[in-house]
Design an enzyme around this catalytic site. Sequence first.
Site, short mmCIF file in Angstrom:
data_model
loop_
_atom_site.label_atom_id
_atom_site.label_comp_id
_atom_site.label_asym_id
_atom_site.label_seq_id
_atom_site.Cartn_x
_atom_site.Cartn_y
_atom_site.Cartn_z
N LYS A 195 0.85 -1.18 0.00
CA LYS A 195 0.00 0.00 0.00
C LYS A 195 0.89 1.24 0.00
O LYS A 195 1.77 1.37 0.87
CB LYS A 195 -0.87 0.03 1.25
CG LYS A 195 -1.78 -1.17 1.43
CD LYS A 195 -2.89 -1.27 0.43
CE LYS A 195 -4.01 -0.32 0.71
NZ LYS A 195 -5.21 -0.64 -0.11
N ASP A 200 -0.75 -0.30 -4.49
CA ASP A 200 -2.12 0.21 -4.42
C ASP A 200 -2.11 1.60 -3.79
O ASP A 200 -1.71 1.76 -2.64
CB ASP A 200 -2.98 -0.74 -3.57
CG ASP A 200 -4.47 -0.41 -3.67
OD1 ASP A 200 -4.82 0.61 -4.29
OD2 ASP A 200 -5.28 -1.18 -3.12
N GLU A 243 -2.58 -0.08 -8.46
CA GLU A 243 -4.03 0.16 -8.47
C GLU A 243 -4.30 1.64 -8.26
O GLU A 243 -3.77 2.23 -7.30
CB GLU A 243 -4.72 -0.62 -7.33
CG GLU A 243 -4.66 -2.12 -7.48
CD GLU A 243 -5.16 -2.84 -6.24
OE1 GLU A 243 -6.08 -2.35 -5.56
OE2 GLU A 243 -4.60 -3.92 -5.95
N ASP A 290 -9.45 -0.71 -9.66
CA ASP A 290 -10.13 -1.37 -8.53
C ASP A 290 -11.42 -0.59 -8.28
O ASP A 290 -12.49 -0.99 -8.76
CB ASP A 290 -9.19 -1.37 -7.30
CG ASP A 290 -9.84 -1.96 -6.06
OD1 ASP A 290 -11.02 -2.32 -6.12
OD2 ASP A 290 -9.17 -2.06 -5.01
N LYS A 335 -13.45 -7.29 -6.44
CA LYS A 335 -13.79 -7.55 -5.03
C LYS A 335 -15.25 -8.00 -5.00
O LYS A 335 -16.17 -7.17 -5.01
CB LYS A 335 -13.60 -6.27 -4.20
CG LYS A 335 -12.13 -5.89 -3.98
CD LYS A 335 -12.05 -4.68 -3.09
CE LYS A 335 -10.68 -4.45 -2.50
NZ LYS A 335 -9.58 -4.46 -3.45
O1 LIG Z 1 -6.09 -7.07 -2.83
C1 LIG Z 1 -5.40 -7.56 -1.91
O2 LIG Z 1 -4.32 -8.13 -2.16
C2 LIG Z 1 -5.82 -7.50 -0.48
C3 LIG Z 1 -7.01 -6.66 -0.17
C4 LIG Z 1 -6.76 -5.17 -0.28
O3 LIG Z 1 -5.68 -4.74 -0.62
C5 LIG Z 1 -7.82 -4.26 0.05
C6 LIG Z 1 -8.99 -4.72 0.60
C7 LIG Z 1 -9.99 -3.83 1.02
C8 LIG Z 1 -9.80 -2.49 0.95
C9 LIG Z 1 -8.58 -1.91 0.49
O4 LIG Z 1 -7.97 -0.92 1.19
C10 LIG Z 1 -7.62 -2.80 -0.24
C11 LIG Z 1 -7.71 -2.38 -1.71
O5 LIG Z 1 -8.02 -1.22 -1.97
O6 LIG Z 1 -7.50 -3.13 -2.63
MG LIG Z 2 -7.24 -1.46 -4.25
#
Ligand SMILES: O=C(O)CCC(=O)C1=CC=C[C@@H](O)[C@@H]1C(=O)O
Ligand SMILES: [Mg+2]
Length: 326
Positions: free
Chosen positions: A139, A167, A196, A219, A241
Amino acid sequence: MNSPKTNRTAHVYKWQIPIDVGVALRAKRISCREGLYIELRSEDRCGWGEISPLPGFSAESLEEAQDALLCWTKLWLSGEEELPKLPSAAFGISCALAELNGTLPMKADYRTVPLGGCETEKLVDKLAGAKGEKTAKVKVGFSGAANDGITVDTVLHAVSDVRLRLDANRSWTLSQALDFAQNIRPHYRERIAFIEEPCQSREESRIFARQTGIAIAWDESLRESDFTFDSSDIAKAVVIKPTLTGSLEKIKSQAEAARRLGMTAVISSSLESSLGLTQLARIAAWLTPNTIPGLDTLNLMRYQQIRPWPQSTLELVPAESLQRLI
Ligand SMILES: O=C(O)CCC(=O)C1=CC=C[C@@H](O)[C@@H]1C(=O)O
Ligand SMILES: [Mg+2]
Protein backbone atom coordinates in the site's frame (compact mmCIF):
# COMPACT_ATOMS: atom_id res chain seq x y z
CA MET A 1 -29.28 -28.25 -10.90
CA ASN A 2 -31.58 -25.94 -8.89
CA SER A 3 -32.72 -27.03 -5.43
CA PRO A 4 -36.34 -28.27 -5.20
CA LYS A 5 -38.81 -25.62 -4.03
CA THR A 6 -40.07 -27.77 -1.15
CA ASN A 7 -38.21 -29.02 1.94
CA ARG A 8 -36.20 -25.82 2.18
CA THR A 9 -34.76 -24.55 5.47
CA ALA A 10 -32.62 -21.49 6.12
CA HIS A 11 -30.71 -19.86 8.97
CA VAL A 12 -29.21 -16.37 9.19
CA TYR A 13 -26.36 -15.65 11.62
CA LYS A 14 -24.90 -12.30 12.73
CA TRP A 15 -21.27 -12.00 13.80
CA GLN A 16 -18.48 -9.61 14.85
CA ILE A 17 -14.73 -10.29 14.79
CA PRO A 18 -12.14 -7.94 16.35
CA ILE A 19 -9.80 -6.72 13.62
CA ASP A 20 -6.63 -4.66 13.35
CA VAL A 21 -6.86 -3.23 9.83
CA GLY A 22 -3.33 -1.78 9.81
CA VAL A 23 -2.60 -0.35 6.35
CA ALA A 24 -5.33 -2.40 4.66
CA LEU A 25 -7.95 0.34 5.05
CA ARG A 26 -7.14 3.96 4.45
CA ALA A 27 -9.71 6.42 5.83
CA LYS A 28 -11.94 4.02 7.74
CA ARG A 29 -10.37 2.74 10.99
CA ILE A 30 -12.59 -0.10 12.13
CA SER A 31 -11.77 -2.27 15.16
CA CYS A 32 -14.48 -4.81 14.54
CA ARG A 33 -15.51 -6.55 11.32
CA GLU A 34 -19.23 -7.30 11.27
CA GLY A 35 -21.33 -9.40 8.96
CA LEU A 36 -23.93 -12.06 8.37
CA TYR A 37 -24.01 -15.64 7.12
CA ILE A 38 -26.79 -17.40 5.30
CA GLU A 39 -27.11 -21.19 5.58
CA LEU A 40 -29.47 -22.82 3.07
CA ARG A 41 -30.60 -26.43 3.18
CA SER A 42 -32.66 -28.42 0.72
CA GLU A 43 -33.02 -32.21 0.80
CA ASP A 44 -29.56 -33.40 1.87
CA ARG A 45 -27.66 -30.45 0.40
CA CYS A 46 -26.34 -27.36 2.14
CA GLY A 47 -24.87 -24.00 1.07
CA TRP A 48 -23.28 -21.13 2.99
CA GLY A 49 -22.63 -17.53 2.04
CA GLU A 50 -21.12 -14.46 3.73
CA ILE A 51 -22.73 -11.02 3.55
CA SER A 52 -20.34 -8.47 5.03
CA PRO A 53 -20.44 -4.98 3.45
CA LEU A 54 -17.11 -3.23 4.01
CA PRO A 55 -17.46 0.19 5.73
CA GLY A 56 -15.95 2.94 3.60
CA PHE A 57 -16.09 0.78 0.44
CA SER A 58 -19.59 -0.72 0.23
CA ALA A 59 -22.44 1.63 -0.69
CA GLU A 60 -24.83 -0.30 1.59
CA SER A 61 -24.76 -0.52 5.39
CA LEU A 62 -24.89 -3.77 7.36
CA GLU A 63 -28.45 -2.90 8.44
CA GLU A 64 -29.55 -2.51 4.81
CA ALA A 65 -27.84 -5.77 3.85
CA GLN A 66 -29.51 -7.52 6.80
CA ASP A 67 -32.98 -6.26 5.78
CA ALA A 68 -32.41 -7.42 2.19
CA LEU A 69 -31.12 -10.81 3.37
CA LEU A 70 -34.02 -11.47 5.76
CA CYS A 71 -36.53 -10.43 3.12
CA TRP A 72 -34.88 -12.64 0.47
CA THR A 73 -34.74 -15.61 2.87
CA LYS A 74 -38.51 -15.49 3.45
CA LEU A 75 -39.12 -15.41 -0.31
CA TRP A 76 -36.69 -18.27 -0.96
CA LEU A 77 -38.41 -20.42 1.67
CA SER A 78 -41.64 -19.92 -0.28
CA GLY A 79 -40.04 -20.93 -3.58
CA GLU A 80 -38.64 -17.65 -5.03
CA GLU A 81 -35.03 -17.34 -6.31
CA GLU A 82 -34.41 -13.75 -7.51
CA LEU A 83 -31.33 -12.15 -5.89
CA PRO A 84 -31.42 -8.82 -4.03
CA LYS A 85 -29.76 -5.81 -5.68
CA LEU A 86 -27.32 -4.89 -2.87
CA PRO A 87 -23.87 -6.21 -3.90
CA SER A 88 -22.87 -7.81 -0.58
CA ALA A 89 -26.23 -9.59 -0.26
CA ALA A 90 -26.22 -10.69 -3.91
CA PHE A 91 -22.69 -12.06 -3.55
CA GLY A 92 -23.24 -14.01 -0.31
CA ILE A 93 -26.60 -15.41 -1.37
CA SER A 94 -25.33 -16.43 -4.80
CA CYS A 95 -22.44 -18.32 -3.12
CA ALA A 96 -24.87 -20.14 -0.82
CA LEU A 97 -27.09 -21.05 -3.80
CA ALA A 98 -24.07 -22.16 -5.85
CA GLU A 99 -22.91 -24.45 -3.02
CA LEU A 100 -26.43 -25.81 -2.66
CA ASN A 101 -26.71 -26.46 -6.39
CA GLY A 102 -23.16 -27.80 -6.72
CA THR A 103 -22.02 -25.07 -9.14
CA LEU A 104 -19.19 -23.52 -7.10
CA PRO A 105 -16.19 -25.82 -7.67
CA MET A 106 -14.40 -27.10 -4.54
CA LYS A 107 -10.86 -26.66 -5.93
CA ALA A 108 -9.29 -23.58 -4.33
CA ASP A 109 -6.24 -21.39 -4.87
CA TYR A 110 -4.94 -20.77 -1.35
CA ARG A 111 -1.83 -18.90 -2.51
CA THR A 112 -1.82 -15.28 -1.38
CA VAL A 113 0.15 -12.18 -2.21
CA PRO A 114 1.45 -10.85 1.12
CA LEU A 115 -0.03 -7.44 1.89
CA GLY A 116 1.93 -4.74 3.70
CA GLY A 117 2.90 -1.12 4.04
CA CYS A 118 5.71 0.76 2.36
CA GLU A 119 8.53 0.12 4.90
CA THR A 120 11.80 -0.77 3.19
CA GLU A 121 13.54 -2.98 5.77
CA LYS A 122 10.49 -5.04 6.73
CA LEU A 123 9.64 -5.62 3.09
CA VAL A 124 13.14 -6.56 1.98
CA ASP A 125 13.58 -9.01 4.89
CA LYS A 126 10.23 -10.64 4.27
CA LEU A 127 10.73 -10.95 0.51
CA ALA A 128 14.38 -11.98 0.54
CA GLY A 129 13.45 -14.97 2.75
CA ALA A 130 10.36 -15.96 0.71
CA LYS A 131 10.37 -19.18 -1.34
CA GLY A 132 8.83 -19.68 -4.80
CA GLU A 133 7.08 -16.90 -6.69
CA LYS A 134 7.94 -13.60 -5.02
CA THR A 135 5.03 -11.21 -5.36
CA ALA A 136 3.94 -8.75 -2.68
CA LYS A 137 1.22 -6.12 -2.49
CA VAL A 138 2.31 -2.81 -1.01
CA LYS A 139 0.00 0.00 0.00
CA VAL A 140 1.44 3.38 -1.02
CA GLY A 141 0.16 6.93 -0.61
CA PHE A 142 0.66 7.28 3.14
CA SER A 143 4.04 8.94 3.48
CA GLY A 144 4.64 11.21 0.51
CA ALA A 145 4.77 10.13 -3.12
CA ALA A 146 8.51 10.72 -3.61
CA ASN A 147 9.32 8.67 -0.48
CA ASP A 148 7.12 5.83 -1.66
CA GLY A 149 8.98 5.88 -4.99
CA ILE A 150 12.34 5.64 -3.22
CA THR A 151 11.12 2.69 -1.10
CA VAL A 152 9.74 0.83 -4.10
CA ASP A 153 12.97 1.40 -6.04
CA THR A 154 15.05 0.17 -3.07
CA VAL A 155 12.97 -2.99 -2.74
CA LEU A 156 13.11 -3.74 -6.47
CA HIS A 157 16.90 -3.22 -6.34
CA ALA A 158 17.44 -5.34 -3.20
CA VAL A 159 15.24 -8.28 -4.22
CA SER A 160 16.01 -8.86 -7.88
CA ASP A 161 13.30 -11.50 -8.47
CA VAL A 162 10.39 -9.73 -6.75
CA ARG A 163 7.30 -8.46 -8.54
CA LEU A 164 5.19 -5.85 -6.79
CA ARG A 165 1.51 -5.05 -6.87
CA LEU A 166 1.06 -1.52 -5.53
CA ASP A 167 -2.12 0.21 -4.42
CA ALA A 168 -2.55 3.98 -4.03
CA ASN A 169 -6.37 4.03 -3.64
CA ARG A 170 -6.52 7.27 -5.68
CA SER A 171 -4.47 9.22 -3.16
CA TRP A 172 -2.28 11.20 -5.59
CA THR A 173 -2.63 14.12 -7.97
CA LEU A 174 -1.01 13.47 -11.35
CA SER A 175 2.00 15.51 -10.32
CA GLN A 176 2.45 13.51 -7.08
CA ALA A 177 2.11 10.25 -9.02
CA LEU A 178 4.80 11.43 -11.45
CA ASP A 179 7.04 12.31 -8.45
CA PHE A 180 6.58 8.75 -7.25
CA ALA A 181 7.58 7.32 -10.64
CA GLN A 182 10.54 9.68 -11.00
CA ASN A 183 12.24 7.86 -8.11
CA ILE A 184 11.96 4.41 -9.67
CA ARG A 185 14.67 3.52 -12.15
CA PRO A 186 13.06 2.87 -15.56
CA HIS A 187 14.47 -0.67 -15.91
CA TYR A 188 12.88 -1.69 -12.59
CA ARG A 189 9.41 -0.48 -13.58
CA GLU A 190 8.48 -3.65 -15.47
CA ARG A 191 8.63 -5.56 -12.17
CA ILE A 192 5.72 -3.48 -10.93
CA ALA A 193 2.96 -5.89 -11.98
CA PHE A 194 0.59 -2.94 -11.59
CA ILE A 195 -0.34 -0.03 -9.38
CA GLU A 196 -4.03 0.16 -8.47
CA GLU A 197 -5.67 3.55 -9.00
CA PRO A 198 -2.66 5.89 -8.64
CA CYS A 199 -4.59 9.13 -9.29
CA GLN A 200 -7.80 10.80 -8.25
CA SER A 201 -9.30 10.44 -11.72
CA ARG A 202 -9.12 7.62 -14.27
CA GLU A 203 -7.91 10.01 -16.96
CA GLU A 204 -4.96 11.14 -14.79
CA SER A 205 -4.11 7.51 -14.04
CA ARG A 206 -4.05 6.79 -17.77
CA ILE A 207 -1.71 9.75 -18.39
CA PHE A 208 0.52 8.46 -15.55
CA ALA A 209 0.68 5.02 -17.22
CA ARG A 210 1.47 6.51 -20.65
CA GLN A 211 4.17 8.84 -19.32
CA THR A 212 5.92 6.41 -16.96
CA GLY A 213 5.42 2.99 -18.57
CA ILE A 214 4.19 1.70 -15.18
CA ALA A 215 1.22 -0.68 -15.52
CA ILE A 216 -1.98 0.44 -13.85
CA ALA A 217 -5.00 -1.53 -12.56
CA TRP A 218 -8.60 -0.54 -11.90
CA ASP A 219 -10.13 -1.37 -8.53
CA GLU A 220 -12.52 1.39 -7.36
CA SER A 221 -13.25 2.30 -11.04
CA LEU A 222 -14.57 -1.14 -11.82
CA ARG A 223 -17.57 -0.51 -9.59
CA GLU A 224 -18.47 2.93 -10.97
CA SER A 225 -21.53 3.15 -13.17
CA ASP A 226 -19.67 4.70 -16.13
CA PHE A 227 -16.96 2.00 -16.23
CA THR A 228 -16.82 -0.12 -19.37
CA PHE A 229 -14.36 -2.77 -20.52
CA ASP A 230 -12.65 -1.20 -23.51
CA SER A 231 -9.99 -2.71 -25.75
CA SER A 232 -8.23 0.67 -26.05
CA ASP A 233 -7.84 1.01 -22.27
CA ILE A 234 -4.21 1.22 -21.19
CA ALA A 235 -4.91 -0.55 -17.84
CA LYS A 236 -3.32 -4.00 -17.63
CA ALA A 237 -5.41 -5.44 -14.81
CA VAL A 238 -8.67 -5.25 -12.88
CA VAL A 239 -9.11 -6.04 -9.19
CA ILE A 240 -12.43 -7.76 -8.58
CA LYS A 241 -13.79 -7.55 -5.03
CA PRO A 242 -16.83 -9.83 -5.05
CA THR A 243 -18.40 -8.49 -1.83
CA LEU A 244 -18.44 -5.01 -3.41
CA THR A 245 -19.49 -6.27 -6.84
CA GLY A 246 -22.51 -8.55 -6.55
CA SER A 247 -23.62 -11.95 -7.75
CA LEU A 248 -21.30 -14.74 -8.89
CA GLU A 249 -22.76 -14.24 -12.35
CA LYS A 250 -21.60 -10.61 -12.40
CA ILE A 251 -18.14 -11.57 -11.11
CA LYS A 252 -17.87 -14.26 -13.78
CA SER A 253 -18.86 -11.81 -16.52
CA GLN A 254 -16.25 -9.25 -15.34
CA ALA A 255 -13.52 -11.91 -15.19
CA GLU A 256 -14.47 -13.05 -18.71
CA ALA A 257 -14.57 -9.50 -20.08
CA ALA A 258 -11.07 -8.89 -18.70
CA ARG A 259 -9.75 -12.16 -20.15
CA ARG A 260 -11.18 -11.34 -23.60
CA LEU A 261 -9.24 -8.04 -23.58
CA GLY A 262 -6.02 -9.71 -22.37
CA MET A 263 -6.24 -7.95 -18.98
CA THR A 264 -5.28 -9.73 -15.76
CA ALA A 265 -8.24 -10.16 -13.36
CA VAL A 266 -7.33 -10.47 -9.68
CA ILE A 267 -9.89 -11.76 -7.18
CA SER A 268 -9.39 -9.70 -4.03
CA SER A 269 -10.56 -9.67 -0.43
CA SER A 270 -12.91 -7.10 1.11
CA LEU A 271 -11.74 -8.29 4.54
CA GLU A 272 -14.15 -11.21 4.69
CA SER A 273 -14.02 -13.77 7.50
CA SER A 274 -12.38 -17.16 6.87
CA LEU A 275 -15.65 -18.54 5.49
CA GLY A 276 -15.86 -15.88 2.79
CA LEU A 277 -12.12 -15.98 2.10
CA THR A 278 -12.13 -19.75 1.43
CA GLN A 279 -14.97 -19.19 -1.04
CA LEU A 280 -12.96 -16.41 -2.73
CA ALA A 281 -10.03 -18.86 -3.04
CA ARG A 282 -12.42 -21.27 -4.82
CA ILE A 283 -13.74 -18.49 -7.07
CA ALA A 284 -10.14 -17.56 -7.95
CA ALA A 285 -9.22 -21.17 -8.84
CA TRP A 286 -12.36 -21.35 -10.99
CA LEU A 287 -12.43 -17.96 -12.76
CA THR A 288 -8.84 -16.65 -12.68
CA PRO A 289 -6.77 -19.86 -12.52
CA ASN A 290 -3.47 -18.33 -13.63
CA THR A 291 -3.45 -15.37 -11.26
CA ILE A 292 -2.65 -15.43 -7.54
CA PRO A 293 -5.59 -13.83 -5.73
CA GLY A 294 -5.22 -10.96 -3.25
CA LEU A 295 -6.50 -12.65 -0.11
CA ASP A 296 -3.88 -11.93 2.54
CA THR A 297 -6.24 -10.40 5.09
CA LEU A 298 -7.17 -13.25 7.46
CA ASN A 299 -4.36 -12.46 9.89
CA LEU A 300 -5.81 -9.01 10.53
CA MET A 301 -8.61 -10.83 12.38
CA ARG A 302 -8.64 -12.28 15.90
CA TYR A 303 -10.21 -15.63 14.88
CA GLN A 304 -11.73 -17.70 12.07
CA GLN A 305 -15.35 -18.76 11.74
CA ILE A 306 -17.05 -21.95 10.51
CA ARG A 307 -14.50 -22.88 7.80
CA PRO A 308 -10.75 -22.75 8.35
CA TRP A 309 -8.17 -21.39 5.95
CA PRO A 310 -5.57 -24.17 5.48
CA GLN A 311 -2.56 -23.85 7.77
CA SER A 312 -4.00 -20.91 9.70
CA THR A 313 -3.34 -21.21 13.41
CA LEU A 314 -6.15 -18.82 14.36
CA GLU A 315 -8.86 -20.30 16.57
CA LEU A 316 -11.96 -21.53 14.67
CA VAL A 317 -15.37 -20.50 16.02
CA PRO A 318 -18.20 -22.89 15.02
CA ALA A 319 -21.65 -21.82 13.76
CA GLU A 320 -23.28 -22.91 17.03
CA SER A 321 -21.45 -20.11 18.88
CA LEU A 322 -22.83 -17.36 16.62
CA GLN A 323 -25.98 -15.28 17.14
CA ARG A 324 -28.81 -16.78 15.04
CA LEU A 325 -31.38 -14.30 13.69
CA ILE A 326 -33.60 -16.97 12.10
O1 LIG B 1 -6.09 -7.07 -2.83
C1 LIG B 1 -5.40 -7.56 -1.91
O2 LIG B 1 -4.32 -8.13 -2.16
C2 LIG B 1 -5.82 -7.50 -0.48
C3 LIG B 1 -7.01 -6.66 -0.17
C4 LIG B 1 -6.76 -5.17 -0.28
O3 LIG B 1 -5.68 -4.74 -0.62
C5 LIG B 1 -7.82 -4.26 0.05
C6 LIG B 1 -8.99 -4.72 0.60
C7 LIG B 1 -9.99 -3.83 1.02
C8 LIG B 1 -9.80 -2.49 0.95
C9 LIG B 1 -8.58 -1.91 0.49
O4 LIG B 1 -7.97 -0.92 1.19
C10 LIG B 1 -7.62 -2.80 -0.24
C11 LIG B 1 -7.71 -2.38 -1.71
O5 LIG B 1 -8.02 -1.22 -1.97
O6 LIG B 1 -7.50 -3.13 -2.63
MG1 LIG C 1 -7.24 -1.46 -4.25
